[in-house]
Every structure is written in structure tokens, then in C-alpha cells.
Enzyme design. Structure first.
Site, PDB file in Angstrom:
ATOM      1  N   LYS A  83      53.042  90.748 -37.206  1.00  0.00           N
ATOM      2  CA  LYS A  83      53.062  91.406 -35.746  1.00  0.00           C
ATOM      3  C   LYS A  83      52.299  92.157 -35.541  1.00  0.00           C
ATOM      4  CE  LYS A  83      56.317  92.844 -33.296  1.00  0.00           C
ATOM      5  NZ  LYS A  83      57.750  92.808 -32.213  1.00  0.00           N
TER       6      LYS A  83
ATOM      7  N   GLU B 292      62.431  84.618 -28.182  1.00  0.00           N
ATOM      8  CA  GLU B 292      62.662  85.591 -29.308  1.00  0.00           C
ATOM      9  C   GLU B 292      63.503  86.341 -28.580  1.00  0.00           C
ATOM     10  OE1 GLU B 292      61.242  90.077 -30.778  1.00  0.00           O
ATOM     11  OE2 GLU B 292      59.508  88.422 -30.527  1.00  0.00           O
TER      12      GLU B 292
ATOM     13  N   THR C 119      63.733  92.437 -32.698  1.00  0.00           N
ATOM     14  CA  THR C 119      64.098  93.674 -32.735  1.00  0.00           C
ATOM     15  C   THR C 119      65.521  93.899 -34.367  1.00  0.00           C
ATOM     16  OG1 THR C 119      63.482  93.502 -30.718  1.00  0.00           O
ATOM     17  CG2 THR C 119      64.909  95.949 -31.676  1.00  0.00           C
TER      18      THR C 119
END
Length: 207
Positions: free
Chosen positions: A127, A38, A67
Site C-alpha cells: 500500500k 476495510e 490499520t
């Protein structure tokens, strides 16, 4: 849509990694058995890194965007070819945009209400962040009524605790500085990073 993440147990988080080190870091992680990474959108040249790491690895490594806080971030990540989208918080518009483009999206949540809201918007996986603040007992407890929602856990997880999150019911753990040590990155100690990735991979694949 989420099937590409089915066998992934660990996703290293590359946050603000210098552009010129990204390819070598990705290779070191891949050499350690890592199947997905990621790259956070708050990194300089994040979209370019996503695009170029994907091109270099030609399908051998899933490259996601992390993000992703805004629609602008989301659109940049999609245009760069991100294989999946991860956020630290829940933005329903981002979730819907990813679903529209058939891209797995993993929004960050902290409560059962947020979990179900994300799922209702189309996110099959959420998440839990920061996971260390919630702990593994939370995962076990919430899995009762919300067993239909897959979970990724990120935040404060290290090699000693990672396995316990999968045992509690999470599908994936995300790890940043506890896997990619700052000093190793600065000294370009790729062997140390590869060996650390191997240790994490072996620990989590045993579940």
C-alpha cells in the site's frame, strides 16, 4: 492467496464507524457495487464488526482489517476471520504472520526500499501511503524496476483522481471520507452512500 483481490478495484475504508451503523453501511456499499471493505482496527469493536459483517454477507463481500499496526491487532483480525490485512506502515512480523495463515497482507510503504523489503517478506501487494503525497508519476516511475510488486494506493484520493492511480499502474485504490461522507453517515443517508459507491465503481471499472 491474493487471487481473491484480483478483480477488486476499490476498497472503501471504514474508520471508526459506530458499531451500530456498520451493517447498514456495509449493505449500502454492497448495493453500490462494492466487493470489498476495510474495517480499521482502531475502530471500537473492530473485530466484532469484521466477524459480523462477514457472517451477514456470507461470502458476497470481502471484509478486511485495516490499520493493523501490531501483532496483537493482527492476531485479533485473523481470529475475527478477516479476508485480508492492511497496514499504514511496514511490520515484517505482521507480514510473516499473515503469510503463515495464508491471508493476503498489504503493508504500507513509502519508498522503493520498503516496497522490496515487504515483497521479500512475502507481501505480493503493498500500500502506497499517503498516495497523494507521492502522486501518480511516482507509481509510473517505480513500476519500471518494481513491476513485480502489485500496488494499492490510499490517502487523499477522491472520485476525480482515483482513476488516474489505476491508469498509472496501481491495482486497487482505497478511499475513506471522500467516499463515505461524514454527514451521510451521521444522517444515515444510505441512498447517498450507495449512489456515491456506484459513481466510483463505474469510473474505475472502465479501466
Amino acid at each position: 492467496m491474493y487471487s481473491k483481490l484480483q478483480d477488486i478495484r476499490l476498497i472503501p475504508v471504514l474508520r471508526k464507524v459506530p458499531y451500530e451503523l456498520c451493517q447498514e453501511l456495509a449493505k449500502a456499499l454492497k448495493d453500490g457495487g462494492i466487493k470489498a471493505i476495510e474495517i480499521t482496527m482502531d475502530s471500537e469493536n473492530a473485530a466484532e464488526m469484521i466477524r459480523e459483517v462477514k457472517l451477514e454477507n456470507d461470502g458476497d463481500l470481502l471484509v478486511g482489517a485495516g490499520t493493523v499496526l501490531t501483532m496483537e491487532d493482527c492476531e485479533k483480525a485473523i481470529a475475527a476471520g478477516a479476508d485480508f490485512i492492511v497496514s499504514p506502515s511496514l511490520n515484517v512480523d505482521v507480514v510473516k504472520k499473515c503469510i503463515e495463515h495464508q491471508i493476503p497482507v498489504i503493508p504500507g510503504v513509502f519508498t522503493p526500499t520498503e516496497m522490496q523489503t515487504a515483497y521479500s517478506a512475502g507481501a505480493e501487494m503493498i500500500k502506497l501511503f499517503p498516495a497523494s503525497s507521492l502522486g501518480t508519476k511516482f507509481i509510473k516511475d517505480v513500476k519500471g524496476p518494481l513491476a513485480h510488486i502489485q500496488m494499492m494506493t490510499t490517502g487523499g484520493i477522491n472520485l476525480d483522481t482515483a482513476k488516474s492511480y489505476l491508469e498509472a499502474g496501481a491495482q486497487i485504490v482505497g478511499a475513506g471520507s471522500d467516499l463515505i461522507k461524514k454527514e451521510w453517515l451521521q444522517s444515515k443517508n444510505w441512498e447517498a452512500i450507495t449512489n456515491e459507491a456506484i459513481a466510483w465503481d463505474r469510473s474505475l471499472q472502465s479501466i
